[in-house]
Design an enzyme around this catalytic site. Structure first.
Site, PDB file in Angstrom:
ATOM      1  N   LEU A  67       0.816  -1.223   0.000  1.00 13.24           N
ATOM      2  CA  LEU A  67       0.000   0.000   0.000  1.00 13.24           C
ATOM      3  C   LEU A  67       0.846   1.268   0.000  1.00 13.24           C
ATOM      4  O   LEU A  67       0.344   2.360   0.229  1.00 13.24           O
ATOM      5  CB  LEU A  67      -0.953  -0.006   1.200  1.00 13.24           C
ATOM      6  CG  LEU A  67      -1.995  -1.125   1.190  1.00 13.24           C
ATOM      7  CD1 LEU A  67      -2.925  -1.010   2.392  1.00 13.24           C
ATOM      8  CD2 LEU A  67      -2.813  -1.125  -0.103  1.00 13.24           C
ATOM      9  N   ILE A  82       0.335  -4.445   6.143  1.00 11.64           N
ATOM     10  CA  ILE A  82      -0.232  -4.641   7.477  1.00 11.64           C
ATOM     11  C   ILE A  82      -1.456  -3.763   7.667  1.00 11.64           C
ATOM     12  O   ILE A  82      -2.092  -3.799   8.706  1.00 11.64           O
ATOM     13  CB  ILE A  82       0.801  -4.324   8.585  1.00 11.64           C
ATOM     14  CG1 ILE A  82       1.344  -2.904   8.408  1.00 11.64           C
ATOM     15  CG2 ILE A  82       1.903  -5.352   8.612  1.00 11.64           C
ATOM     16  CD1 ILE A  82       2.139  -2.419   9.588  1.00 11.64           C
ATOM     17  N   ARG A  83      -1.759  -2.928   6.656  1.00  6.74           N
ATOM     18  CA  ARG A  83      -2.916  -2.028   6.763  1.00  6.74           C
ATOM     19  C   ARG A  83      -4.071  -2.551   5.926  1.00  6.74           C
ATOM     20  O   ARG A  83      -3.874  -3.340   4.997  1.00  6.74           O
ATOM     21  CB  ARG A  83      -2.538  -0.636   6.266  1.00  6.74           C
ATOM     22  CG  ARG A  83      -1.602   0.077   7.218  1.00  6.74           C
ATOM     23  CD  ARG A  83      -1.251   1.436   6.702  1.00  6.74           C
ATOM     24  NE  ARG A  83      -0.355   1.371   5.559  1.00  6.74           N
ATOM     25  CZ  ARG A  83      -0.304   2.278   4.586  1.00  6.74           C
ATOM     26  NH1 ARG A  83      -1.134   3.306   4.587  1.00  6.74           N
ATOM     27  NH2 ARG A  83       0.551   2.155   3.592  1.00  6.74           N
ATOM     28  N   ILE A 141       6.346  -8.254   7.554  1.00  6.28           N
ATOM     29  CA  ILE A 141       7.696  -8.753   7.225  1.00  6.28           C
ATOM     30  C   ILE A 141       8.555  -8.982   8.464  1.00  6.28           C
ATOM     31  O   ILE A 141       9.612  -9.584   8.378  1.00  6.28           O
ATOM     32  CB  ILE A 141       8.438  -7.796   6.267  1.00  6.28           C
ATOM     33  CG1 ILE A 141       8.577  -6.403   6.886  1.00  6.28           C
ATOM     34  CG2 ILE A 141       7.751  -7.742   4.915  1.00  6.28           C
ATOM     35  CD1 ILE A 141       9.748  -5.639   6.322  1.00  6.28           C
ATOM     36  N   TYR A 176      18.389   5.180   6.297  1.00  9.36           N
ATOM     37  CA  TYR A 176      17.775   4.629   5.075  1.00  9.36           C
ATOM     38  C   TYR A 176      18.865   4.192   4.091  1.00  9.36           C
ATOM     39  O   TYR A 176      18.865   3.067   3.584  1.00  9.36           O
ATOM     40  CB  TYR A 176      16.887   5.718   4.467  1.00  9.36           C
ATOM     41  CG  TYR A 176      16.246   5.393   3.134  1.00  9.36           C
ATOM     42  CD1 TYR A 176      15.399   4.298   2.982  1.00  9.36           C
ATOM     43  CD2 TYR A 176      16.455   6.225   2.028  1.00  9.36           C
ATOM     44  CE1 TYR A 176      14.788   4.037   1.768  1.00  9.36           C
ATOM     45  CE2 TYR A 176      15.844   5.976   0.812  1.00  9.36           C
ATOM     46  CZ  TYR A 176      15.010   4.875   0.678  1.00  9.36           C
ATOM     47  OH  TYR A 176      14.411   4.620  -0.528  1.00  9.36           O
TER      48      TYR A 176
HETATM   49  C1  AKB Z   1      13.329   9.218  -0.601  1.00 10.85           C
HETATM   50  O1  AKB Z   1      13.305  10.423  -0.939  1.00 10.85           O
HETATM   51  O2  AKB Z   1      13.660   8.830   0.521  1.00 10.85           O
HETATM   52  C2  AKB Z   1      13.000   8.194  -1.667  1.00 10.85           C
HETATM   53  C3  AKB Z   1      14.224   7.752  -2.385  1.00 10.85           C
HETATM   54  C4  AKB Z   1      14.875   8.644  -3.353  1.00 10.85           C
HETATM   55  O3  AKB Z   1      14.668   6.675  -2.167  1.00 10.85           O
HETATM   56  N1  AKB Z   1      12.047   8.733  -2.580  1.00 10.85           N
END
Ligand code: AKB
Length: 365
Positions: free
Chosen positions: A56, A81-82, A99, A187
């Site tokens: 989603l 999960i939603r 996950i 990230y």
């Molecule tokens: C983000 O901005 O974190 C994502 C990406 C570029 O991976 N859209």
């Protein structure tokens, strides 16, 4: 975030659970010809059975639509999960999957005879910085579950990486496939980890791991959440709705971007590519690069009254300042025929017409 994964309940995978890792020589399930316009000639049962996690988020529903056209409606299961909106629930199979729950994942793979797994669950760059613990859990522990399940059951697995897997010490314009990767976000760190773990499992256990480094993805029907490139989606909605937009990046911040149709087609193409054509397991893909100012000027050609002001978010700006301005993607073009179709003007034309059409439909209903 592509899809928020639940932290409810114990993370069953850590330290316990069924981690029977053994070498699984994956036999390609693709007897299909690689190419875009191949008509469906097989029956539904000859097709891969695909599970999409984080379904989603920004990309899942669009990918499910594309894969269902290719492989048959019932062969593509969207999961999250939603609870899905009605139109998603009625468009094809949808199930709960977490996950972080290894047993739940395994049950889904076994009960549905899954052969391909597209792993879209992730916490994106900006949200990751405000909740590092969540990003670690979803992006690292979740990925470990996915790789172990895929190895245990001989699945083909696609995991997206990102421009965020690079950092300020990487060459930025263009960023090569292989270069210094020292991202400064959780990230980015988790995505470098995903690339390396997937490639390690490929060499160690013959896991059929496939990975693309996505640029910022721009879509009309689905919104991203918590990314640094989100402004490039939000500006279109504001331009059509109010004519005013406050941008959280500086006007000269150049980043690589891609229209969703190109991104989803690239994903299908690498999923279908014969294993022997893949000289690498992680590829850059590139389409266009622009700044907020370039995008504003292009939208103003259609909507001259659009007014953009700037209120820079220091967290997002610092992230964007360390990211590539363009990705070097000749390996994808050479190995499996990658070619983008949307440039900036085509992107703007398509986005504005999609948003106008959905607004008209919403008003009529
Ligand atoms: C983000 O901005 O974190 C994502 C990406 C570029 O991976 N859209």
């Amino acid at each position: 975030m592509l899809a928020m994964q639940s932290l409810r309940g114990a993370v069953k995978h850590a330290g316990s659970g069924p981690r029977l890792l053994f070498a699984v020589r994956h036999v390609s399930s693709s007897s299909q010809h690689f190419g875009r316009a191949r008509p469906l000639s097989c029956t539904d049962t000859d097709q891969p059975k695909v599970l999409i996690t984080g379904g989603l988020g920004q990309l899942g529903v669009g990918l499910a639509k594309l894969l269902r056209r290719r492989f048959g409606k019932n062969n593509v299961i969207l999961s999250d999960i939603r609870k899905p909106p009605n139109h998603v629930y009625h468009s094809g199979p949808f199930i709960f999957s977490d996950i972080l729950d290894y047993k739940n994942l395994r049950e889904i793979v076994v009960n549905n005879n899954i052969s391909w797994l597209v792993h879209y669950s992730a916490v994106l760059s900006a949200v990751g910085e405000s909740n590092v613990a969540l990003a670690k859990e979803v992006n690292i522990t979740g990925l470990h579950n996915i790789l172990d399940i895929a190895t245990e059951h001989g699945l083909r697995v696609f995991v997206p990486s990102t421009i965020g897997a690079f950092g300020p010490s990487s060459p930025r314009d263009p960023t090569p496939e292989l270069c210094v990767q020292r991202p400064r976000t959780i990230y980015g760190v988790s995505k470098v980890h995903a690339e390396l773990m997937g490639e390690y499992y490929h060499h160690r256990y013959a896991l059929d791991f496939r990975c693309l480094r996505y640029p910022g993805i721009i879509s009309a029907d689905s919104q991203p959440g918590g990314g640094t490139t989100d402004y490039a989606v939000q500006i279109f909605h504001s331009a059509v709705k109010t004519g005013d937009f406050e941008c959280n990046l500086r006007s000269d911040t150049r980043l690589p971007m891609m229209y969703i149709d190109d991104c989803l087609r690239a994903t299908l193409e690498i999923l279908e590519a014969p294993a022997e054509s893949l000289l690498s397991r992680t590829y850059n893909i590139n389409a266009m690069s622009f700044t907020p100012q370039d995008l504003t000027q292009e939208i103003q050609k259609a909507l001259p009254d659009l007014k953009v002001t700037y209120n820079v978010d220091p967290v997002r700006q610092a992230i964007a300042d360390g990211w590539p301005m363009a990705l070097e993607d000749s390996a994808a073009r050479r190995d499996w025929g990658w070619k983008h179709e949307y440039d900036l003007s085509e992107l703007v034309r398509t986005m504005l017409s999609h948003i106008a059409t959905s607004n008209q439909l919403a008003q009529a209903s």
